[in-house]
Design a protein around this motif. Sequence first.
Motif, short mmCIF file in Angstrom:
data_model
loop_
_atom_site.label_atom_id
_atom_site.label_comp_id
_atom_site.label_asym_id
_atom_site.label_seq_id
_atom_site.Cartn_x
_atom_site.Cartn_y
_atom_site.Cartn_z
N ARG A 118 155.41 -4.72 54.74
CA ARG A 118 154.13 -5.41 54.62
C ARG A 118 153.24 -4.94 55.76
O ARG A 118 153.71 -4.34 56.74
CB ARG A 118 154.29 -6.94 54.64
CG ARG A 118 154.86 -7.53 55.93
CD ARG A 118 155.11 -9.03 55.76
NE ARG A 118 155.68 -9.65 56.96
CZ ARG A 118 154.98 -10.30 57.88
NH1 ARG A 118 153.66 -10.40 57.77
NH2 ARG A 118 155.58 -10.85 58.92
N VAL A 149 149.87 -6.11 58.36
CA VAL A 149 149.09 -7.22 58.90
C VAL A 149 147.85 -6.66 59.57
O VAL A 149 147.93 -5.96 60.59
CB VAL A 149 149.91 -8.05 59.92
CG1 VAL A 149 149.10 -9.26 60.37
CG2 VAL A 149 151.25 -8.49 59.32
N MET A 200 145.96 -2.19 61.92
CA MET A 200 146.92 -3.10 61.29
C MET A 200 148.33 -2.71 61.67
O MET A 200 148.60 -1.55 62.00
CB MET A 200 146.75 -3.16 59.77
CG MET A 200 147.09 -1.92 59.02
SD MET A 200 146.82 -2.18 57.22
CE MET A 200 147.21 -0.55 56.60
N PHE A 253 153.04 -12.08 65.29
CA PHE A 253 152.91 -11.71 63.88
C PHE A 253 153.84 -12.50 62.97
O PHE A 253 153.88 -12.25 61.77
CB PHE A 253 153.16 -10.21 63.72
CG PHE A 253 152.02 -9.37 64.23
CD1 PHE A 253 150.91 -9.12 63.45
CD2 PHE A 253 152.05 -8.86 65.53
CE1 PHE A 253 149.85 -8.35 63.92
CE2 PHE A 253 150.99 -8.09 66.01
CZ PHE A 253 149.90 -7.84 65.21
#
Length: 211
Positions: free
Chosen positions: A58, A60, A104, A175
């Motif tokens: 993923r 972020v 990111m 995070f």
Amino acid sequence: MDATVSPELSDFASALIHSRHNVSPRRLDAPGPTPAQLQTILGAAAAAPDHGQLTPWRFVIVPYARRWLLADAFGLALMDRDPNATGEQIDNAREKAHRAPFLMLAVARLNDPHALADTPPRSHEPAEAEVGDAERLVSLGCAIQNILLTAHALGLGTGLTSGQAMASPRLRSLFGLGPGEQAICCINIGSVTRRKTPRLRPHTADYISSL
């Protein structure tokens, strides 16, 4: 899409791949990707190989207004590793969070042996535990490369940054990384202010052999 690849598409793909180079975040400036460009860039990650369709990664996004949180994590992570770090070293660590207009974090979703020990297989798909961490990291790498190439195709520069802070509890806490999740690198995107001489690529003979 038509299964037949046109010579033009093949030439474009080759030119895109071979012209892409890592750009230091110090040489990335505004403007970063527009909202429409960002959707195209991020959507490219979904085309990465993914055994079992687990999406073992993923990303972020860290908006510029919240970079101070990442800067704090970088600074504190350095102080945790080196209590004797100078003020200048801490400032340099913090400054890394503010360089590129878009940033990111790439996160790998690796196996958590405690949670997956008793997970049964899903019909004809492999159990999550059967897809090893190496394969998951390969999938993440492909997703990242898709992002880099798409940004490059849109005329933007990209750079990957990592370091010891990726393993810091400070970063994990910021995070919200769960069991089995691992911060791998930051992806930086922006407009290139200054280009450097491209590095030499290895020749195929340097990395290809036959069984």
